[in-house]
Design an enzyme around this catalytic site. Sequence first.
Site, short mmCIF file in Angstrom:
data_model
loop_
_atom_site.label_atom_id
_atom_site.label_comp_id
_atom_site.label_asym_id
_atom_site.label_seq_id
_atom_site.Cartn_x
_atom_site.Cartn_y
_atom_site.Cartn_z
N GLU A 163 -36.81 3.55 -12.58
CA GLU A 163 -36.13 2.33 -13.04
C GLU A 163 -36.96 1.06 -12.91
O GLU A 163 -36.67 0.20 -12.06
CB GLU A 163 -34.81 2.15 -12.29
CG GLU A 163 -33.81 3.24 -12.57
CD GLU A 163 -32.42 2.93 -11.99
OE1 GLU A 163 -32.25 1.86 -11.38
OE2 GLU A 163 -31.53 3.77 -12.16
N GLU A 358 -30.32 10.48 -13.13
CA GLU A 358 -29.28 10.10 -12.16
C GLU A 358 -27.99 9.87 -12.92
O GLU A 358 -28.00 9.36 -14.04
CB GLU A 358 -29.62 8.78 -11.45
CG GLU A 358 -30.77 8.85 -10.49
CD GLU A 358 -31.07 7.49 -9.84
OE1 GLU A 358 -30.15 6.66 -9.74
OE2 GLU A 358 -32.23 7.29 -9.46
C1 BGC Z 1 -31.19 3.89 -8.31
C2 BGC Z 1 -30.69 4.46 -7.01
C3 BGC Z 1 -29.36 3.82 -6.65
C4 BGC Z 1 -28.37 4.16 -7.72
C5 BGC Z 1 -26.96 3.62 -7.48
C6 BGC Z 1 -30.12 3.67 -9.33
O1 BGC Z 1 -30.28 2.40 -9.85
O2 BGC Z 1 -32.26 4.61 -8.81
O3 BGC Z 1 -31.67 4.27 -6.04
O4 BGC Z 1 -28.91 4.21 -5.39
O5 BGC Z 1 -28.80 3.66 -8.95
O6 BGC Z 1 -26.96 2.24 -7.45
#
Ligand code: BGC
Length: 454
Positions: A163, A358
Amino acid sequence: MNFGKDFYWGTATASYQIEGGRCEDGKSDSIWDTFAHKSGAIERGETGDVACDHYHRLDEDLDLLKELGGNAYRFSLSWSRILPNGTGKINEKGTDFYNRLIDGLLERNITPFMTLYHWDLPQVLQNRGGFLNREIADWFAEYAEVVKKLYGDRVKHYFTINEPQTMLGCGYREGVHAPGLALSLRELLLAMHNLLLAHGNAAKVLKTIPGSEVGYASCGMLYAPASDKKEDFEAAYERTFACRQDWRGKDPVGSISSYADPIFFGKYSDWWYEFPEEFRPEVTESDMKLISTPLDFFALNMYDGRFVRRCDDGNIEELPFKAGAQKTQMNWEVTPEVLYWAPLILQKRYKKKIYIGENGIACSDFVFLDGKIHDTYRQEYIKMHLRSLCRAANEKDSKIAGYFHWSFMDNFEWSFGYRPRFGLVHVDFETLKRTPKDSFYYYQDIIKTNGENL
Ligand code: BGC
C-alpha cells in the site's frame, strides 16, 4: 461457481503489527518504533514493542495456521531485523527468525507470500531522508538482494511494497503514521517517484529468482457502478483511476493509478502532468523503464468502496450511503459488491492476474462467558465478500488467484493501537493468549470446500 483448483487461501499479517521483540537479537529501531513512542501518536500510548509477541511464539502461531488449513500465508519482513544499519552487515539472528518461519510454513504445506516492505523503514535510513532521498532505490535494491540470497531458494511469491498509498498518504502527507510528516506537494511527488524507483529495483532483483512471481499490494479508493448500466460501469472505471481528491485538494499519493500506471504502463497518468512542472521531480526514460519492470500480478487490498453513476449531463455522481448503513469498528462502510467490481475494473486496465492481498473487518470482539468469541458479523462479512469475489472469478477471462484474509490474528492497528480487532484469532493483549474465534472455524470450512459452501 467455484474458485478453481489452484486457488490460494490465506491470511495476512505484517511484521510491526504482530512481531514485538523490538530490541531483540540485534534488531534496530524502525520508524514505527520511533513514532509509536511519540507522545500522542497512538491511542492510549500503545506501541508495537510486544504486539502479539509473535517473535517468541512462532511455533504456536504456525500450528494455528496449520489448523486453519489455508495453503498460503502472507507476512512481511522487518528490514531492521535483517539489516540493522539499513544496508551493509546482515544480522544473522534476525534472518534466522524468518528462516524458521519459512521452513515452518513449508513443513505445514503452506506457501509463503513475502512482503518486503510493510511500512517499517529502518530509522537509520529515515535519518538519511527516507523516501525523500533518491538513494532509497539503492538501499531497497540491496535489501532485495539480501532477501533473494537468504530466502530465494524457498520463497517464490513476493510483494515489494504494501500500500504505497497509505504509506505516503498517512505517513508523509497527513502525518498520522510513521514517520509523521506532512510534506508539500513537491516533496510528495518526489517521495512517490523515489518509492517507485525502489519498487522497480526490488522487482528487478526478485524476478531473477527461478520460478518467482512478483507484484505489489495496492489500495486506494475503489468505485463500483450503482447499476448494471454500461454508463455506470464506465463512470466507476473513470473514477477509480482519476486523481483522488479530499478536503485538502488533489491527493496524488493516495490514488491507485499514481503507482499502477507507471508500473504497468511505464508512464505517469495524464492527470499527473497537470501539476505545475516545478512541482514534479525530474523523470528520465531509464527511470520509467526500471519502474515498469514487468510484474506477474496486481494485489488489491480491499476494505470498502463507493458507488457511482453517470448523470445525464455526463458528470459522475457518488451515491450517498443510506442512513444507518452498516459500518465496521473502523467506521468503514460494508460494500461487498465492490469485491466483484474492483477486480474486474483493475483487470480491464492492467490485464494482470489478481490476488486479494487483504480483506477483512474490525469488530469489537470479546470473549463470551463460554470462553468463545462469537463473531457472527465477521462470518457474514467473509461470506458476502467471497460470494462477490467468486462471481468475479467466474467472469470470462478473469484471473483471480488467491484471497488473503486480514488478519490472521488481532494485532497492532497502527495509530488506533490494539482497539480494532481484525483477527480470525483473538489475542488477549495482557496474557497474549490466542483463541480462535468462530470465524476461524467458518473460514476453515470455506477453505476445506474450496469455497463450494459459500
Ligand atoms: C494495511 C494493514 C492494516 C489494514 C487495516 C491495510 O491498510 O495493509 O496493515 O492493518 O489495512 O487497517
